[in-house]
Motif scaffolding. Sequence first.
Motif, PDB file in Angstrom:
ATOM      1  N   LEU A  77      -3.142  -0.347  -8.628  1.00 27.75           N
ATOM      2  CA  LEU A  77      -4.464   0.112  -8.230  1.00 27.75           C
ATOM      3  C   LEU A  77      -4.370   1.514  -7.643  1.00 27.75           C
ATOM      4  O   LEU A  77      -3.791   1.706  -6.571  1.00 27.75           O
ATOM      5  CB  LEU A  77      -5.053  -0.851  -7.192  1.00 27.75           C
ATOM      6  N   ASP A  78      -4.930   2.496  -8.336  1.00 30.40           N
ATOM      7  CA  ASP A  78      -4.874   3.887  -7.894  1.00 30.40           C
ATOM      8  C   ASP A  78      -6.207   4.265  -7.249  1.00 30.40           C
ATOM      9  O   ASP A  78      -7.151   4.664  -7.926  1.00 30.40           O
ATOM     10  CB  ASP A  78      -4.562   4.805  -9.077  1.00 30.40           C
ATOM     11  N   LYS A  82       1.847  10.254  -5.512  1.00 32.16           N
ATOM     12  CA  LYS A  82       1.494   8.828  -5.509  1.00 32.16           C
ATOM     13  C   LYS A  82       1.046   8.366  -6.902  1.00 32.16           C
ATOM     14  O   LYS A  82       1.504   7.331  -7.400  1.00 32.16           O
ATOM     15  CB  LYS A  82       0.390   8.548  -4.484  1.00 32.16           C
ATOM     16  N   SER A  83       0.134   9.117  -7.517  1.00 34.76           N
ATOM     17  CA  SER A  83      -0.366   8.708  -8.836  1.00 34.76           C
ATOM     18  C   SER A  83       0.722   8.804  -9.899  1.00 34.76           C
ATOM     19  O   SER A  83       0.777   7.976 -10.824  1.00 34.76           O
ATOM     20  CB  SER A  83      -1.574   9.564  -9.235  1.00 34.76           C
ATOM     21  N   THR A  84       1.596   9.787  -9.770  1.00 37.35           N
ATOM     22  CA  THR A  84       2.735   9.875 -10.693  1.00 37.35           C
ATOM     23  C   THR A  84       3.622   8.655 -10.557  1.00 37.35           C
ATOM     24  O   THR A  84       4.086   8.093 -11.557  1.00 37.35           O
ATOM     25  CB  THR A  84       3.542  11.154 -10.408  1.00 37.35           C
ATOM     26  N   LEU A  85       3.843   8.220  -9.325  1.00 38.11           N
ATOM     27  CA  LEU A  85       4.654   7.028  -9.106  1.00 38.11           C
ATOM     28  C   LEU A  85       3.992   5.799  -9.719  1.00 38.11           C
ATOM     29  O   LEU A  85       4.672   4.929 -10.283  1.00 38.11           O
ATOM     30  CB  LEU A  85       4.869   6.828  -7.607  1.00 38.11           C
ATOM     31  N   MET A  86       2.669   5.733  -9.665  1.00 35.68           N
ATOM     32  CA  MET A  86       1.950   4.621 -10.280  1.00 35.68           C
ATOM     33  C   MET A  86       2.132   4.632 -11.797  1.00 35.68           C
ATOM     34  O   MET A  86       2.330   3.586 -12.428  1.00 35.68           O
ATOM     35  CB  MET A  86       0.470   4.708  -9.920  1.00 35.68           C
ATOM     36  N   LEU A  87       2.081   5.818 -12.402  1.00 37.50           N
ATOM     37  CA  LEU A  87       2.292   5.922 -13.856  1.00 37.50           C
ATOM     38  C   LEU A  87       3.718   5.528 -14.229  1.00 37.50           C
ATOM     39  O   LEU A  87       3.945   4.918 -15.283  1.00 37.50           O
ATOM     40  CB  LEU A  87       1.987   7.341 -14.321  1.00 37.50           C
ATOM     41  N   ILE A  89      -2.617   2.360  -4.168  1.00 37.91           N
ATOM     42  CA  ILE A  89      -2.646   3.699  -3.597  1.00 37.91           C
ATOM     43  C   ILE A  89      -3.924   3.854  -2.797  1.00 37.91           C
ATOM     44  O   ILE A  89      -5.017   3.511  -3.266  1.00 37.91           O
ATOM     45  CB  ILE A  89      -2.603   4.778  -4.694  1.00 37.91           C
ATOM     46  N   THR A  90      -3.810   4.362  -1.578  1.00 42.51           N
ATOM     47  CA  THR A  90      -4.987   4.589  -0.751  1.00 42.51           C
ATOM     48  C   THR A  90      -4.741   5.769   0.175  1.00 42.51           C
ATOM     49  O   THR A  90      -3.615   6.034   0.583  1.00 42.51           O
ATOM     50  CB  THR A  90      -5.353   3.329   0.055  1.00 42.51           C
ATOM     51  N   ALA A  97       0.848  -1.195   0.000  1.00 41.08           N
ATOM     52  CA  ALA A  97       0.000   0.000   0.000  1.00 41.08           C
ATOM     53  C   ALA A  97       0.876   1.235   0.000  1.00 41.08           C
ATOM     54  O   ALA A  97       1.869   1.310   0.722  1.00 41.08           O
ATOM     55  CB  ALA A  97      -0.918   0.001   1.211  1.00 41.08           C
ATOM     56  N   LEU A  98       0.507   2.212  -0.812  1.00 51.04           N
ATOM     57  CA  LEU A  98       1.237   3.472  -0.931  1.00 51.04           C
ATOM     58  C   LEU A  98       0.345   4.591  -0.420  1.00 51.04           C
ATOM     59  O   LEU A  98      -0.764   4.797  -0.923  1.00 51.04           O
ATOM     60  CB  LEU A  98       1.624   3.708  -2.387  1.00 51.04           C
ATOM     61  N   MET A  99       0.815   5.299   0.610  1.00 53.80           N
ATOM     62  CA  MET A  99       0.034   6.355   1.242  1.00 53.80           C
ATOM     63  C   MET A  99       0.825   7.651   1.281  1.00 53.80           C
ATOM     64  O   MET A  99       2.047   7.644   1.116  1.00 53.80           O
ATOM     65  CB  MET A  99      -0.359   5.950   2.669  1.00 53.80           C
TER      66      MET A  99
END
Length: 237
Positions: A150-151, A44-49, A183-184, A35-37
């Motif tokens: 999962l964003d 966070k969303s940039t890291l997911m991309l 991401i949460t 989980a990324l908080m």
Amino acid sequence: MSMAALGFDGIAFAYGATAVLEDIGFDVPTGRVTALMGPSGCGKSTLMLLAAGLLSPNAGEVERRCRRSAIMFQDPLLLPWRTALANVAFALKAEGLPAAERRDRAAAMLARVGLTAEDATKFPRQLSGGMRQRVALARALVVEPDLLLLDEPFGALDAQLARQMHALVRDQVEQDGATALLITHDAQEAARIAERIVLLTSSPGRVALVRDPPQPVRQRGKGEIASEAQRLLACIG
């Protein structure tokens, strides 16, 4: 970096002159949920991309050890001219499967996320926000990814339904050996579902904490989940 499904090593990223991420380094263990908080706007969303390969870092390396990945965003991003069934089946088109098999697999996955055969015939505009999120999850899972990104996918769901979707993700991880990065903003969600929890600082995002809660996920009761969530919230401040 260790042998992990996904690793970030010295990652930096900026949009123009605005630094978003700096010196990000952590591993996403294979066969686990991470989980990324962090605060809003911390990257966070940039890291997911970056994890998905949809962006490239300005510095550092993203290392992927996966055969197939799937990503699910906060917005379901369903094709409005396709039914729920056709949206999920479309994810399988690149597999070269016969149309009937694609439909059968899509229907089975929609049933797994709790949608009926009637729901499968509806267009996105005819579905509630929570139902659209479930279609998007079915679309991600139907390709049998070994890396699931999962964003904040469960924000539109009520608590009971979100827990059911947590269980589906856990099944994908435990039964099929998949790896998930989630991401949460919900500390309870992170404490309930994740083996590893990564906290980022406010922008530009840096790693503030990497924590592996001691109790196995399936053994965490309400008390353990609440205590872990409180610990996380204290760290976030």
